[in-house]
Design a protein around this motif. Structure first.
Motif, PDB file in Angstrom:
ATOM      1  N   MET A 108      -3.463  -2.892  -7.794  1.00 10.67           N
ATOM      2  CA  MET A 108      -4.096  -3.882  -6.927  1.00 10.67           C
ATOM      3  C   MET A 108      -5.562  -4.140  -7.275  1.00 10.67           C
ATOM      4  O   MET A 108      -6.285  -4.755  -6.502  1.00 10.67           O
ATOM      5  CB  MET A 108      -4.032  -3.409  -5.473  1.00 10.67           C
ATOM      6  CG  MET A 108      -2.627  -3.132  -4.984  1.00 10.67           C
ATOM      7  SD  MET A 108      -2.585  -2.661  -3.236  1.00 10.67           S
ATOM      8  CE  MET A 108      -3.085  -0.947  -3.352  1.00 10.67           C
ATOM      9  N   GLY A 109      -6.035  -3.598  -8.387  1.00 15.01           N
ATOM     10  CA  GLY A 109      -7.442  -3.799  -8.742  1.00 15.01           C
ATOM     11  C   GLY A 109      -8.392  -2.917  -7.957  1.00 15.01           C
ATOM     12  O   GLY A 109      -9.589  -3.205  -7.888  1.00 15.01           O
ATOM     13  N   LEU A 110      -7.895  -1.850  -7.360  1.00 11.56           N
ATOM     14  CA  LEU A 110      -8.753  -0.987  -6.541  1.00 11.56           C
ATOM     15  C   LEU A 110      -9.085   0.342  -7.215  1.00 11.56           C
ATOM     16  O   LEU A 110     -10.083   0.967  -6.879  1.00 11.56           O
ATOM     17  CB  LEU A 110      -8.088  -0.707  -5.182  1.00 11.56           C
ATOM     18  CG  LEU A 110      -7.829  -1.936  -4.307  1.00 11.56           C
ATOM     19  CD1 LEU A 110      -7.038  -1.553  -3.060  1.00 11.56           C
ATOM     20  CD2 LEU A 110      -9.139  -2.603  -3.903  1.00 11.56           C
ATOM     21  N   CYS A 111      -8.254   0.777  -8.156  1.00 11.02           N
ATOM     22  CA  CYS A 111      -8.491   2.106  -8.753  1.00 11.02           C
ATOM     23  C   CYS A 111      -9.371   2.024  -9.991  1.00 11.02           C
ATOM     24  O   CYS A 111      -9.929   3.027 -10.416  1.00 11.02           O
ATOM     25  CB  CYS A 111      -7.179   2.811  -9.083  1.00 11.02           C
ATOM     26  SG  CYS A 111      -6.345   2.182 -10.559  1.00 11.02           S
ATOM     27  N   GLY A 112      -9.490   0.834 -10.585  1.00 12.20           N
ATOM     28  CA  GLY A 112     -10.403   0.660 -11.711  1.00 12.20           C
ATOM     29  C   GLY A 112      -9.891   1.142 -13.050  1.00 12.20           C
ATOM     30  O   GLY A 112     -10.577   1.006 -14.058  1.00 12.20           O
ATOM     31  N   ARG A 113      -8.695   1.709 -13.087  1.00 10.35           N
ATOM     32  CA  ARG A 113      -8.233   2.364 -14.305  1.00 10.35           C
ATOM     33  C   ARG A 113      -7.894   1.378 -15.423  1.00 10.35           C
ATOM     34  O   ARG A 113      -8.048   1.696 -16.595  1.00 10.35           O
ATOM     35  CB  ARG A 113      -6.985   3.203 -13.995  1.00 10.35           C
ATOM     36  CG  ARG A 113      -7.209   4.199 -12.886  1.00 10.35           C
ATOM     37  CD  ARG A 113      -8.182   5.270 -13.315  1.00 10.35           C
ATOM     38  NE  ARG A 113      -7.553   6.184 -14.230  1.00 10.35           N
ATOM     39  CZ  ARG A 113      -6.966   7.328 -13.878  1.00 10.35           C
ATOM     40  NH1 ARG A 113      -6.968   7.686 -12.622  1.00 10.35           N
ATOM     41  NH2 ARG A 113      -6.424   8.100 -14.764  1.00 10.35           N
ATOM     42  N   PHE A 171      -9.265  -6.860 -14.844  1.00  4.90           N
ATOM     43  CA  PHE A 171      -8.348  -5.835 -14.387  1.00  4.90           C
ATOM     44  C   PHE A 171      -6.970  -6.260 -14.901  1.00  4.90           C
ATOM     45  O   PHE A 171      -6.469  -7.320 -14.497  1.00  4.90           O
ATOM     46  CB  PHE A 171      -8.316  -5.770 -12.854  1.00  4.90           C
ATOM     47  CG  PHE A 171      -9.574  -5.238 -12.233  1.00  4.90           C
ATOM     48  CD1 PHE A 171      -9.771  -3.873 -12.073  1.00  4.90           C
ATOM     49  CD2 PHE A 171     -10.558  -6.103 -11.793  1.00  4.90           C
ATOM     50  CE1 PHE A 171     -10.927  -3.382 -11.497  1.00  4.90           C
ATOM     51  CE2 PHE A 171     -11.721  -5.617 -11.208  1.00  4.90           C
ATOM     52  CZ  PHE A 171     -11.906  -4.253 -11.062  1.00  4.90           C
ATOM     53  N   PRO A 218       5.760  -7.078  -5.842  1.00  2.00           N
ATOM     54  CA  PRO A 218       5.388  -7.207  -7.255  1.00  2.00           C
ATOM     55  C   PRO A 218       3.907  -7.539  -7.417  1.00  2.00           C
ATOM     56  O   PRO A 218       3.321  -8.214  -6.573  1.00  2.00           O
ATOM     57  CB  PRO A 218       6.260  -8.370  -7.731  1.00  2.00           C
ATOM     58  CG  PRO A 218       6.460  -9.207  -6.519  1.00  2.00           C
ATOM     59  CD  PRO A 218       6.474  -8.252  -5.353  1.00  2.00           C
ATOM     60  N   PHE A 219       3.333  -7.039  -8.514  1.00  2.00           N
ATOM     61  CA  PHE A 219       1.915  -7.234  -8.780  1.00  2.00           C
ATOM     62  C   PHE A 219       1.717  -8.040 -10.063  1.00  2.00           C
ATOM     63  O   PHE A 219       2.586  -8.090 -10.927  1.00  2.00           O
ATOM     64  CB  PHE A 219       1.223  -5.880  -8.964  1.00  2.00           C
ATOM     65  CG  PHE A 219       1.202  -5.035  -7.718  1.00  2.00           C
ATOM     66  CD1 PHE A 219       0.613  -5.488  -6.543  1.00  2.00           C
ATOM     67  CD2 PHE A 219       1.755  -3.754  -7.721  1.00  2.00           C
ATOM     68  CE1 PHE A 219       0.578  -4.700  -5.405  1.00  2.00           C
ATOM     69  CE2 PHE A 219       1.715  -2.951  -6.580  1.00  2.00           C
ATOM     70  CZ  PHE A 219       1.134  -3.430  -5.422  1.00  2.00           C
ATOM     71  N   HIS A 239       0.817  -1.218   0.000  1.00  2.00           N
ATOM     72  CA  HIS A 239       0.000   0.000   0.000  1.00  2.00           C
ATOM     73  C   HIS A 239       0.850   1.267   0.000  1.00  2.00           C
ATOM     74  O   HIS A 239       0.428   2.303  -0.499  1.00  2.00           O
ATOM     75  CB  HIS A 239      -0.936   0.002   1.209  1.00  2.00           C
ATOM     76  CG  HIS A 239      -1.947  -1.103   1.185  1.00  2.00           C
ATOM     77  ND1 HIS A 239      -1.784  -2.273   1.883  1.00  2.00           N
ATOM     78  CD2 HIS A 239      -3.116  -1.225   0.526  1.00  2.00           C
ATOM     79  CE1 HIS A 239      -2.818  -3.066   1.658  1.00  2.00           C
ATOM     80  NE2 HIS A 239      -3.638  -2.450   0.837  1.00  2.00           N
ATOM     81  N   ARG A 296       6.350  -0.469  -5.060  1.00  2.00           N
ATOM     82  CA  ARG A 296       5.294  -1.318  -4.494  1.00  2.00           C
ATOM     83  C   ARG A 296       5.114  -2.505  -5.422  1.00  2.00           C
ATOM     84  O   ARG A 296       5.105  -2.352  -6.635  1.00  2.00           O
ATOM     85  CB  ARG A 296       3.966  -0.564  -4.405  1.00  2.00           C
ATOM     86  CG  ARG A 296       3.974   0.617  -3.460  1.00  2.00           C
ATOM     87  CD  ARG A 296       2.557   1.147  -3.242  1.00  2.00           C
ATOM     88  NE  ARG A 296       1.973   1.709  -4.441  1.00  2.00           N
ATOM     89  CZ  ARG A 296       0.867   1.258  -5.018  1.00  2.00           C
ATOM     90  NH1 ARG A 296       0.216   0.216  -4.497  1.00  2.00           N
ATOM     91  NH2 ARG A 296       0.398   1.815  -6.112  1.00  2.00           N
ATOM     92  N   ALA A 328      -3.261   3.072 -11.570  1.00  2.00           N
ATOM     93  CA  ALA A 328      -2.925   3.993 -10.482  1.00  2.00           C
ATOM     94  C   ALA A 328      -2.652   3.260  -9.174  1.00  2.00           C
ATOM     95  O   ALA A 328      -2.151   3.847  -8.235  1.00  2.00           O
ATOM     96  CB  ALA A 328      -4.046   5.015 -10.279  1.00  2.00           C
ATOM     97  N   CYS A 329      -2.997   1.963  -9.108  1.00  2.00           N
ATOM     98  CA  CYS A 329      -2.801   1.276  -7.819  1.00  2.00           C
ATOM     99  C   CYS A 329      -2.064  -0.052  -7.956  1.00  2.00           C
ATOM    100  O   CYS A 329      -1.335  -0.434  -7.063  1.00  2.00           O
ATOM    101  CB  CYS A 329      -4.147   1.078  -7.108  1.00  2.00           C
ATOM    102  SG  CYS A 329      -5.165  -0.222  -7.816  1.00  2.00           S
TER     103      CYS A 329
END
Lengths: 366, 278
Positions: free
Chosen positions: B244-249, B256, B101-102, B11, B99, B241-242
């Motif tokens: 993590m699948g939270l910003c929706g962009r 996602f 790795p994703f 985060h 942040r 923008a995140c």
């Protein structure tokens, strides 16, 4: 209990450390904000809503919760429109540190939350609080919530929660549920618990039991509300229509009216997409990362070196409504719409999602 | 009162120092980052980090280093926007955040026992270099391995100094769109290399990364040569923008890109990219 006795619930919740948030009339509009006592509730206020329009009138009745959905909702309290995500500091040697804003969350009690909005909160939980990665600030605010939902006996003109299966009654997710029955001086509030915390509240309030006649009157009030509401799509019906209609010529027609202003996304209680901005202080030693609500209607939303992934308004409108009514199922297992009607009411040109989905089905709604 | 615990490195950024900075091409450079808060995070080939330059912002960048050496975080970055241009100007010894790795990377295990085609276009070799390192270290797990690499000009080739070393262990074929007088190698688009590579279509897996149009043509050529579409994987890129699948962009239809991808089986990507502006 009589409506006046609601004061005892307010006192109890305040005594338990909750800050009270509920519907209240401010500058002629119903907002969902901090309240102190039952007198702050929008007594006798009723919404007149059509696509692109909302007006609130005093109708001479004394109903507390007949005010319909305002543009404002609980969303602002669980996911603030602007929120600092982290603060980066750089010392003279260039060493970085990352910290969180010195923010503490006071538990809040939502008194008079609408059933559609409660359904929206439960949907929001799936997106932000139940996946592999979580919005930790949301989780913290959410965990502290006490919810006293008010079942809806007075749906407004754009409401279609009965079709979406999210109202006008409430059947889960609440600590207490209130139902208004009777009218004028004979108005009563029935109250039931839906959780251990709710049961503890009822124990303390020590209210008389409702009569069988009162209970059936409450059931009738909710059933009448459901029957009087306009019909919208079912969640599965909307999903199928949008998945079928991906290449429909309708998108270009709707795009001629759509201003791409993003109002629908801003007022939607489940829309969670956001932007981030990095703001450096003048001293060059501090930079804040701020998260802001961002509707998917801007070019910037999908901009990546070279261009936007959705340059046309048709593409952006299709994305918003398809995400809401179809992709949400794939992502979170439910529809993203609760039928609160806000996107219809606050669309400046009155684009109506119910009508749009009906049109994709080849059946103009009116 | 309830505190808001965030996970450092997920985060909020984990601090890293730029230990080495090397120029790859006119607009592309590679960072070797040393983590300052504990050991580096393990990563799978194809995963990405959100890299942060102080005050400028974050960008998603895939990891271009060796998955067997997670202690050093290696990113190859092209300066194409505001944040990456700031990053280009940072010096060795300066600190940045990361942040991650994703995301879901290349399914290297799925490719085992068969032939592996690593098809890259331009800067698309960066997310595939961890796969190259992986195959160099575990060469006996695969039959034929070929790196097929296309770039605009010889000057746009990434990791040029390493390519010869790789040739000793795996097949490497390079092509450029326009070569210039000094160029003695192949000229033409990346899909042309597919026809020259030695592989058994029935037992081949392909990882493809580059511009969307290049991936489309390469995948079509692979399918044409008899490689099963579901054994072709591509890596997609969207605004994030995140991570993590939270910003929706980064939504592309129902997925996602950040958490369901960025690597997708080709049939999934083909369907998503077929519709305009999805």
């Amino acid at each position: 209990m009589a409506p006046d006795e609601l004061a005892r619930l307010f006192e109890y919740l305040a005594g338990e450390g909750y800050s009270l948030i509920g519907p209240t009339l401010r500058d002629g509009a119903v907002v969902f904000d901090h309240i102190r006592c039952p007198a702050d509730l929008p007594r006798g206020v009723r919404a007149l809503q059509t696509p692109g329009s909302c007006r609130w009138d005093h109708d001479g009745d004394s109903a507390l919760f007949a005010h319909g959905a305002g543009a404002d909702s609980f969303k602002r309290h669980v996911s603030p429109p602007r929120e600092t995500v982290w603060i980066a500091r750089r010392d003279r040697e260039g060493a970085l540190t990352f910290g969180q804003p010195p923010q503490q969350v006071q538990p809040a009690a939502y008194v008079g939350m609408r059933p559609c909005d409660l359904a929206a909160l439960l949907i929001r939980d799936r997106a932000l609080a139940q996946g592999d990665y979580r919005d930790t600030a949301y989780v913290a605010r959410r965990a502290g919530l006490f919810i006293a939902v008010a079942e809806c006996a007075a749906p407004a003109g754009n409401c279609f929660c009965a079709s979406m299966g999210t109202g006008p009654g409430a059947n889960r997710g609440y600590d207490l549920a209130l139902t208004e029955i009777g009218n004028g001086g004979r108005r009563m509030l029935l109250i039931r618990s839906g959780s251990a915390r709710g049961a503890a509240a009822l124990d303390t309030l020590n209210l008389p039991f409702a009569t069988v006649a009162q209970l059936s009157s409450a059931r009738r009030a909710v059933e009448t509300a459901a029957a009087s509401m306009r019909r919208g799509p079912t969640p599965e019906g909307a999903r199928a229509a949008l998945n079928r209609g991906r290449e429909s010529p309708r998108w270009r027609e709707t795009a001629k009216r759509c201003l791409a202003c993003g109002s629908c996304a801003m007022v939607c209680p489940t829309c969670f997409c956001h932007a981030v901005e990095d703001r450096a202080g003048l001293d060059r030693g501090r930079a804040e990362r701020v998260k802001t609500w961002a509707p998917c209607f801007t070019r910037e939303f999908t901009y990546i070196h070279g261009g936007a992934a959705r340059p046309s308004v048709a593409g952006r409108y299709r994305h918003w409504i398809t995400h809401k009514f179809a992709a949400w199922f794939d992502q979170f297992g439910v529809s993203g719409c609760v039928g609160c009607g806000r996107c219809v009411t606050w669309c400046p040109v009155g684009i109506d999602v119910v009508e749009e989905i009906a049109a994709l089905n080849g059946a103009p709604d009116r | 009162m309830i505190a808001m615990p965030a996970v450092p490195g997920v985060h909020t950024p984990a601090r890293h120092v730029i230990r080495r900075r090397a120029r790859e091409t006119a607009d592309t450079f590679t960072w070797e980052l040393a983590p300052l808060d504990g050991p580096g995070a393990r990563f799978a080939p194809g995963q990405f980090n959100m890299l942060y330059a102080f005050g400028a912002g974050e960008v998603p960048v895939s990891i271009s280093g060796d998955p067997a050496r997670p202690g050093t975080l290696i990113h190859t970055i092209r300066a194409v926007g505001r944040v990456t241009s700031v990053m280009e100007r940072l010096e060795e010894g300066e600190q940045v955040g990361a942040r991650g790795p994703f995301g879901r990377g290349w399914p290297v295990a799925e490719a085992q026992e068969g032939d592996l085609l690593i098809v890259a276009g331009g800067v698309g070799l960066a997310p595939l270099r961890p796969v190259v390192y992986h195959t160099l270290a575990h060469r006996n797990r695969y039959r034929n391995v070929a790196l097929l690499y296309g770039a605009r000009t010889p000057a746009d080739l990434l990791f040029a100094a390493e390519l010869d070393g790789w040739r000793a262990i795996i097949a490497v074929a390079v092509t450029v769109d326009s070569g210039g007088p000094q160029w003695r190698g192949d000229v033409g688009a990346a899909p042309r290399l597919i026809g020259k590579a030695d592989f058994d279509p029935a037992r081949a897996t392909a990882f493809v990364c580059g511009p969307e149009v290049m991936m489309r043509f390469c995948a079509a050529e692979l399918v044409n040569r008899g490689v099963a579409a579901e054994r072709i994987h591509v890596s997609l890129e969207r605004n994030m923008a995140c991570g993590m699948g939270l910003c929706g962009r980064c939504q592309l239809g129902p997925v996602f890109v950040c958490k369901d991808g960025p690597v997708f089986p080709y049939p999934v990507a083909r369907e998503l990219l077929a519709a305009r502006e999805l």
